[in-house]
Design an enzyme around this catalytic site. Structure first.
Site, PDB file in Angstrom:
ATOM      1  CG  ASN A 271       4.990  -6.225 -11.643  1.00 32.58           C
ATOM      2  OD1 ASN A 271       5.562  -7.065 -10.935  1.00 32.58           O
ATOM      3  ND2 ASN A 271       3.663  -6.055 -11.345  1.00 32.58           N
TER       4      ASN A 271
ATOM      5  NE  ARG B 184       9.860  -6.760  -3.724  1.00 34.13           N
ATOM      6  CZ  ARG B 184      10.609  -6.754  -2.508  1.00 34.13           C
ATOM      7  NH1 ARG B 184      11.052  -7.694  -1.972  1.00 34.13           N
ATOM      8  NH2 ARG B 184      11.692  -5.684  -2.779  1.00 34.13           N
TER       9      ARG B 184
ATOM     10  CG  ASP C 153       3.676 -10.686 -10.752  1.00 40.75           C
ATOM     11  OD1 ASP C 153       3.675  -9.439 -10.694  1.00 40.75           O
ATOM     12  OD2 ASP C 153       4.587 -11.081  -9.895  1.00 40.75           O
TER      13      ASP C 153
ATOM     14  CG  ASP D 148       3.720   0.656 -13.761  1.00 41.67           C
ATOM     15  OD1 ASP D 148       3.575   1.865 -13.117  1.00 41.67           O
ATOM     16  OD2 ASP D 148       3.417  -0.687 -13.882  1.00 41.67           O
TER      17      ASP D 148
ATOM     18  CD  GLU E  26       4.601   3.526  -9.346  1.00 44.83           C
ATOM     19  OE1 GLU E  26       3.475   3.986  -8.948  1.00 44.83           O
ATOM     20  OE2 GLU E  26       4.714   2.362  -9.906  1.00 44.83           O
TER      21      GLU E  26
HETATM   22  C1  5J7 Z   1       0.213   0.117  -6.213  1.00 41.02           C
HETATM   23  C2  5J7 Z   1       0.824   0.118  -5.136  1.00 41.02           C
HETATM   24  O1  5J7 Z   1       0.424  -0.178  -3.728  1.00 41.02           O
HETATM   25  C3  5J7 Z   1       2.079   0.292  -5.179  1.00 41.02           C
HETATM   26  O2  5J7 Z   1       2.964   0.697  -3.978  1.00 41.02           O
HETATM   27  C4  5J7 Z   1       2.461   0.700  -6.190  1.00 41.02           C
HETATM   28  O3  5J7 Z   1       3.952   1.235  -6.793  1.00 41.02           O
HETATM   29  C5  5J7 Z   1       1.753   0.727  -7.505  1.00 41.02           C
HETATM   30  C6  5J7 Z   1       0.283   0.222  -7.415  1.00 41.02           C
HETATM   31  C7  5J7 Z   1      -0.345  -0.033  -8.367  1.00 41.02           C
HETATM   32  O4  5J7 Z   1       0.481   0.167  -9.515  1.00 41.02           O
HETATM   33  C8  5J7 Z   1      -0.017  -0.226 -10.792  1.00 41.02           C
HETATM   34  C9  5J7 Z   1       0.774  -0.686 -11.915  1.00 41.02           C
HETATM   35  C10 5J7 Z   1       0.129  -0.731 -13.208  1.00 41.02           C
HETATM   36  O5  5J7 Z   1       0.928  -0.877 -14.318  1.00 41.02           O
HETATM   37  C11 5J7 Z   1      -1.210  -0.895 -13.391  1.00 41.02           C
HETATM   38  C12 5J7 Z   1      -2.038  -0.622 -12.211  1.00 41.02           C
HETATM   39  O6  5J7 Z   1      -3.470  -1.042 -12.353  1.00 41.02           O
HETATM   40  C13 5J7 Z   1      -1.470  -0.642 -10.915  1.00 41.02           C
HETATM   41  C14 5J7 Z   1      -2.093  -0.480  -9.739  1.00 41.02           C
HETATM   42  O7  5J7 Z   1      -3.504  -0.757  -9.865  1.00 41.02           O
HETATM   43  C15 5J7 Z   1      -1.803  -0.289  -8.564  1.00 41.02           C
HETATM   44  O8  5J7 Z   1      -2.528  -0.027  -7.422  1.00 41.02           O
HETATM   45  C16 5J7 Z   1      -3.696   0.623  -7.474  1.00 41.02           C
HETATM   46  O9  5J7 Z   1      -3.528   2.098  -6.858  1.00 41.02           O
HETATM   47  C17 5J7 Z   1      -3.155   1.797  -5.502  1.00 41.02           C
HETATM   48  C18 5J7 Z   1      -2.748   3.340  -5.133  1.00 41.02           C
HETATM   49  C19 5J7 Z   1      -4.395   1.182  -4.686  1.00 41.02           C
HETATM   50  O10 5J7 Z   1      -4.121   1.201  -3.313  1.00 41.02           O
HETATM   51  C20 5J7 Z   1      -4.316  -0.161  -5.408  1.00 41.02           C
HETATM   52  O11 5J7 Z   1      -5.534  -0.569  -4.586  1.00 41.02           O
HETATM   53  C21 5J7 Z   1      -4.734  -0.100  -6.830  1.00 41.02           C
HETATM   54  O12 5J7 Z   1      -5.836   0.389  -6.909  1.00 41.02           O
HETATM   55  C22 5J7 Z   1      -6.583  -0.504  -8.018  1.00 41.02           C
HETATM   56  O13 5J7 Z   1      -6.786   0.288  -9.090  1.00 41.02           O
HETATM   57  C23 5J7 Z   1      -7.930  -0.657  -7.311  1.00 41.02           C
HETATM   58  O14 5J7 Z   1      -8.170  -1.510  -6.326  1.00 41.02           O
HETATM   59  C24 5J7 Z   1      -8.737  -1.581  -8.728  1.00 41.02           C
HETATM   60  O15 5J7 Z   1     -10.130  -1.717  -8.170  1.00 41.02           O
HETATM   61  C25 5J7 Z   1      -8.826  -0.659  -9.943  1.00 41.02           C
HETATM   62  O16 5J7 Z   1      -9.539  -1.370 -10.910  1.00 41.02           O
HETATM   63  C26 5J7 Z   1      -7.275  -0.148 -10.417  1.00 41.02           C
HETATM   64  C27 5J7 Z   1      -7.326   0.775 -11.468  1.00 41.02           C
HETATM   65  O17 5J7 Z   1      -5.995   0.850 -12.026  1.00 41.02           O
HETATM   66  C28 5J7 Z   1      -5.355   1.734 -11.475  1.00 41.02           C
HETATM   67  O18 5J7 Z   1      -5.898   2.764 -10.739  1.00 41.02           O
HETATM   68  C29 5J7 Z   1      -3.894   1.862 -11.697  1.00 41.02           C
HETATM   69  C30 5J7 Z   1      -3.047   2.723 -11.073  1.00 41.02           C
HETATM   70  C31 5J7 Z   1      -1.492   2.806 -11.164  1.00 41.02           C
HETATM   71  C32 5J7 Z   1      -0.902   3.464 -10.222  1.00 41.02           C
HETATM   72  C33 5J7 Z   1       0.532   3.470 -10.343  1.00 41.02           C
HETATM   73  O19 5J7 Z   1       1.425   3.841  -9.490  1.00 41.02           O
HETATM   74  C34 5J7 Z   1       1.044   3.259 -11.506  1.00 41.02           C
HETATM   75  O20 5J7 Z   1       2.343   3.521 -11.895  1.00 41.02           O
HETATM   76  C35 5J7 Z   1       0.110   3.033 -12.686  1.00 41.02           C
HETATM   77  C36 5J7 Z   1      -1.233   2.650 -12.523  1.00 41.02           C
HETATM   78 CA    CA Z   2       5.774  -8.955  -9.639  1.00 45.85          CA
END
Ligand code: 5J7
Ligand code: CA
Length: 517
Positions: free
Chosen positions: A120, A178, A187, A217, A253
């Protein structure tokens, strides 16, 4: 004539409908995969021959294999691997040669690899310019240059996103979700032919090396149409190991707990989808929160509003929500709550709904302040120079150096085997006490009993199993001609007595026809 034409159309439509995207491609008789989160390719290669193959696991979900940014503040978080720099295959888990060796060794014993595909986005917009990446490729986030792919500014959604900040500001707006940046990650413009082709080349390279499928992802943050355009162009699996015409398994996911603008059902025609309601609800039930009880699990699955059985990938926790944030929050059960966790995983593996994924984690120093874990970012066990530690195996088969290895816990490993043994058998002979004592069978092949009430249980139940003596595979297992744990006798009429004290180490018992003595 009309009829023939109609039949032709029906056949053509069915043939064109890529049904194998839903098929996990696991070898016959294997029914689960395990996520070896952040493991090195060399350790995964070893784990296959020495443990996963012999114990009936179907495959492994691996951490993203492509180059990512190295984050120094905080120091090497696990989530840096979700910030790609290129599609070169070198990461903290290993280089391309080690990756190829791992895949080849696995395929040769019939346990398959599923790649976590981060397509993505690239890395965060604020990372800057440099070569602090796992293969040393350069990047410049202000000009959007990723020369090792190559991508440049035209390949990102900056013009398509309509929010002021360029990021997702409102999760209830599907267009933002999206087309804008997810937590400032650059993005990708997936409606462009060039971006689609770059992603397809990346995934097809992995298919040609021999992987069996992909976890997509952040699928929720891509348009289903764009994802479909990509998955349609994927090669069939490598015929060195897979039958001619086998399509890669796709599981996306999508965090959908209901009530959002984007729903999981938009993706179920492309491939399977992660059912996040499953772990969130099961955690609530096993923890007995909100008045939930195990007796209510009688219609677990689609009866609880989950997606269709043949579209669901299910799990108790994942690498994200086990850290106390993300979908499900505090109700999610993890290895930190080991006794309840084993029960939840046991229930999941005994129940026919969905395709099951087991989590295998590393420990981190939890630091809760106001219900928030300040250490939720901590990466895998590693040395001062940042390299990931090997997974040492102790004499008692557990893992060392901070690797949890839930998949090696006797109760979980034995339930993975249980699921294989009862595969294809329907859920029958449900029993419950109206509270948290429940039991059910899977055809005449297996039976499981739970006592999650605060009182001892002594019940005589119809199991449907052939008469004989069985080893409980939770308190122990079958070894030689005997049982190392409890022994259960099933009478001529299929009836057995089960005693489960509320003080038992694990308050459940499971028997199946391959653990008979
Ligand atoms: C968020 C969603 O709302 C959602 O529906 C979803 O399917 C995925 C995410 C999400 O995906 C990510 C994918 C990635 O490849 C990389 C990423 O960094 C993310 C990601 O950050 C992410 O959202 C985080 O987790 C959610 C549950 C929170 O609600 C979001 O706010 C976001 O949190 C952020 O995490 C913090 O706000 C930010 O300050 C911090 O730096 C950041 C750190 O990165 C992560 O925690 C990575 C999470 C992650 C989650 C995944 O589901 C995943 O497959 C991979 C990574
Ligand atoms: Ca996108």
């Amino acid at each position: 004539m009309m009829r023939m034409m109609l039949e032709f159309v029906v056949v053509a439509v069915l043939a064109g409908f890529s049904s194998a995207q839903f098929n996990p491609n696991v070898k016959c008789g294997r029914t689960s995969i395990v996520h070896l989160f952040e493991w090195r390719w060399e350790d995964i290669a070893e784990e296959c021959d020495r443990y996963l193959g012999p114990n009936g696991f179907g495959g492994v979900q691996i951490s993203p294999p492509n180059e990512n940014v190295i984050i120094k503040n905080p120091n090497r978080p696990w989530w840096e691997r979700y910030q790609p720099i290129s599609y070169k295959l070198c990461t903290r888990s290993g280089d391309e040669q080690q990756f190829r060796d791992m895949v080849t060794r696995w395929n040769n014993v019939g346990v398959y690899i599923y790649v976590d595909a981060v397509i993505n986005h690239m890395c965060g917009a604020g990372i800057g310019k440099g070569k602090s990446s796992t293969c040393g490729s350069s990047y410049d986030t202000s000009t959007r240059e990723f020369p090792a792919v190559p991508y440049s500014s035209a390949d990102f959604n900056d013009n398509k996103c309509k929010t002021k900040s360029g990021g997702i500001e409102n999760y209830n707006d599907a267009n933002q979700g999206r087309d804008c940046q997810l937590v400032s990650l650059l993005d990708l413009r997936m409606d462009s032919e060039y971006v689609r082709t770059s992603i397809v080349e990346f995934l097809n390279n992995l298919i040609d090396i021999g992987v069996a499928g992909f976890r997509i992802d952040a699928a929720k943050h891509m348009w289903p149409g764009d994802l479909l355009a990509v998955t349609r162009k994927l090669n069939n699996l490598n015929t060195r190991w897979f039958p001619n015409g086998t399509q890669p398994f796709i599981y996306q996911e999508v965090i959908d707990l209901g009530g959002e603008a984007i729903s999981a059902s938009e993706y179920t025609s492309i491939g399977r989808v992660t059912e996040f309601k499953y772990g969130a609800k099961l955690g609530t039930v096993i923890r007995r929160l909100n008045g939930e009880k195990m007796a209510y699990l009688k219609n677990w699955g689609e009866g609880w509003g989950f997606m269709p059985n043949d579209r669901a990938v299910v799990f108790v926790d994942n690498h994200d929500n086990q850290r106390g944030h993300g979908a499900g929050g505090a109700s999610i059960l993890t290895f930190w709550d080991a006794r309840l966790y084993k029960m939840a995983v046991g229930f999941m593996l005994a129940h026919p709904y969905g395709f099951t994924r087991i989590m295998s984690s590393f420990r981190w120093p939890r630091n809760f302040v106001n219900n928030q874990d300040g250490n939720d970012w901590v990466g895998p066990p590693s040395y001062k120079n940042g390299s990931t530690m090997a997974v040492p195996i102790n004499e008692d088969t557990t893992c060392g150096s901070g690797w949890v290895c839930e998949h090696r816990w006797r109760q979980i490993k034995n339930m993975v085997i249980f699921r294989n043994v009862v595969d294809g058998q329907s859920l029958i002979n449900w029993w419950d006490n109206g509270h948290n004592q429940v039991a059910f069978g899977r055809g005449r092949a297996g039976f499981i009993v739970f006592n999650n009430d605060n009182m001892d249980m002594d019940v005589t139940l119809y199991t449907g199993l052939p008469s004989g003596k069985y080893c409980d595979i939770i308190s122990g297992q079958k070894e030689g001609d005997g049982c190392t744990g409890k022994q259960i006798s099933v009478s001529d009429t299929g009836i057995a007595n089960f005693i489960i004290k509320s003080s038992d180490e694990d308050p459940f018992v499971a028997i199946h026809v391959n653990a008979q003595i």
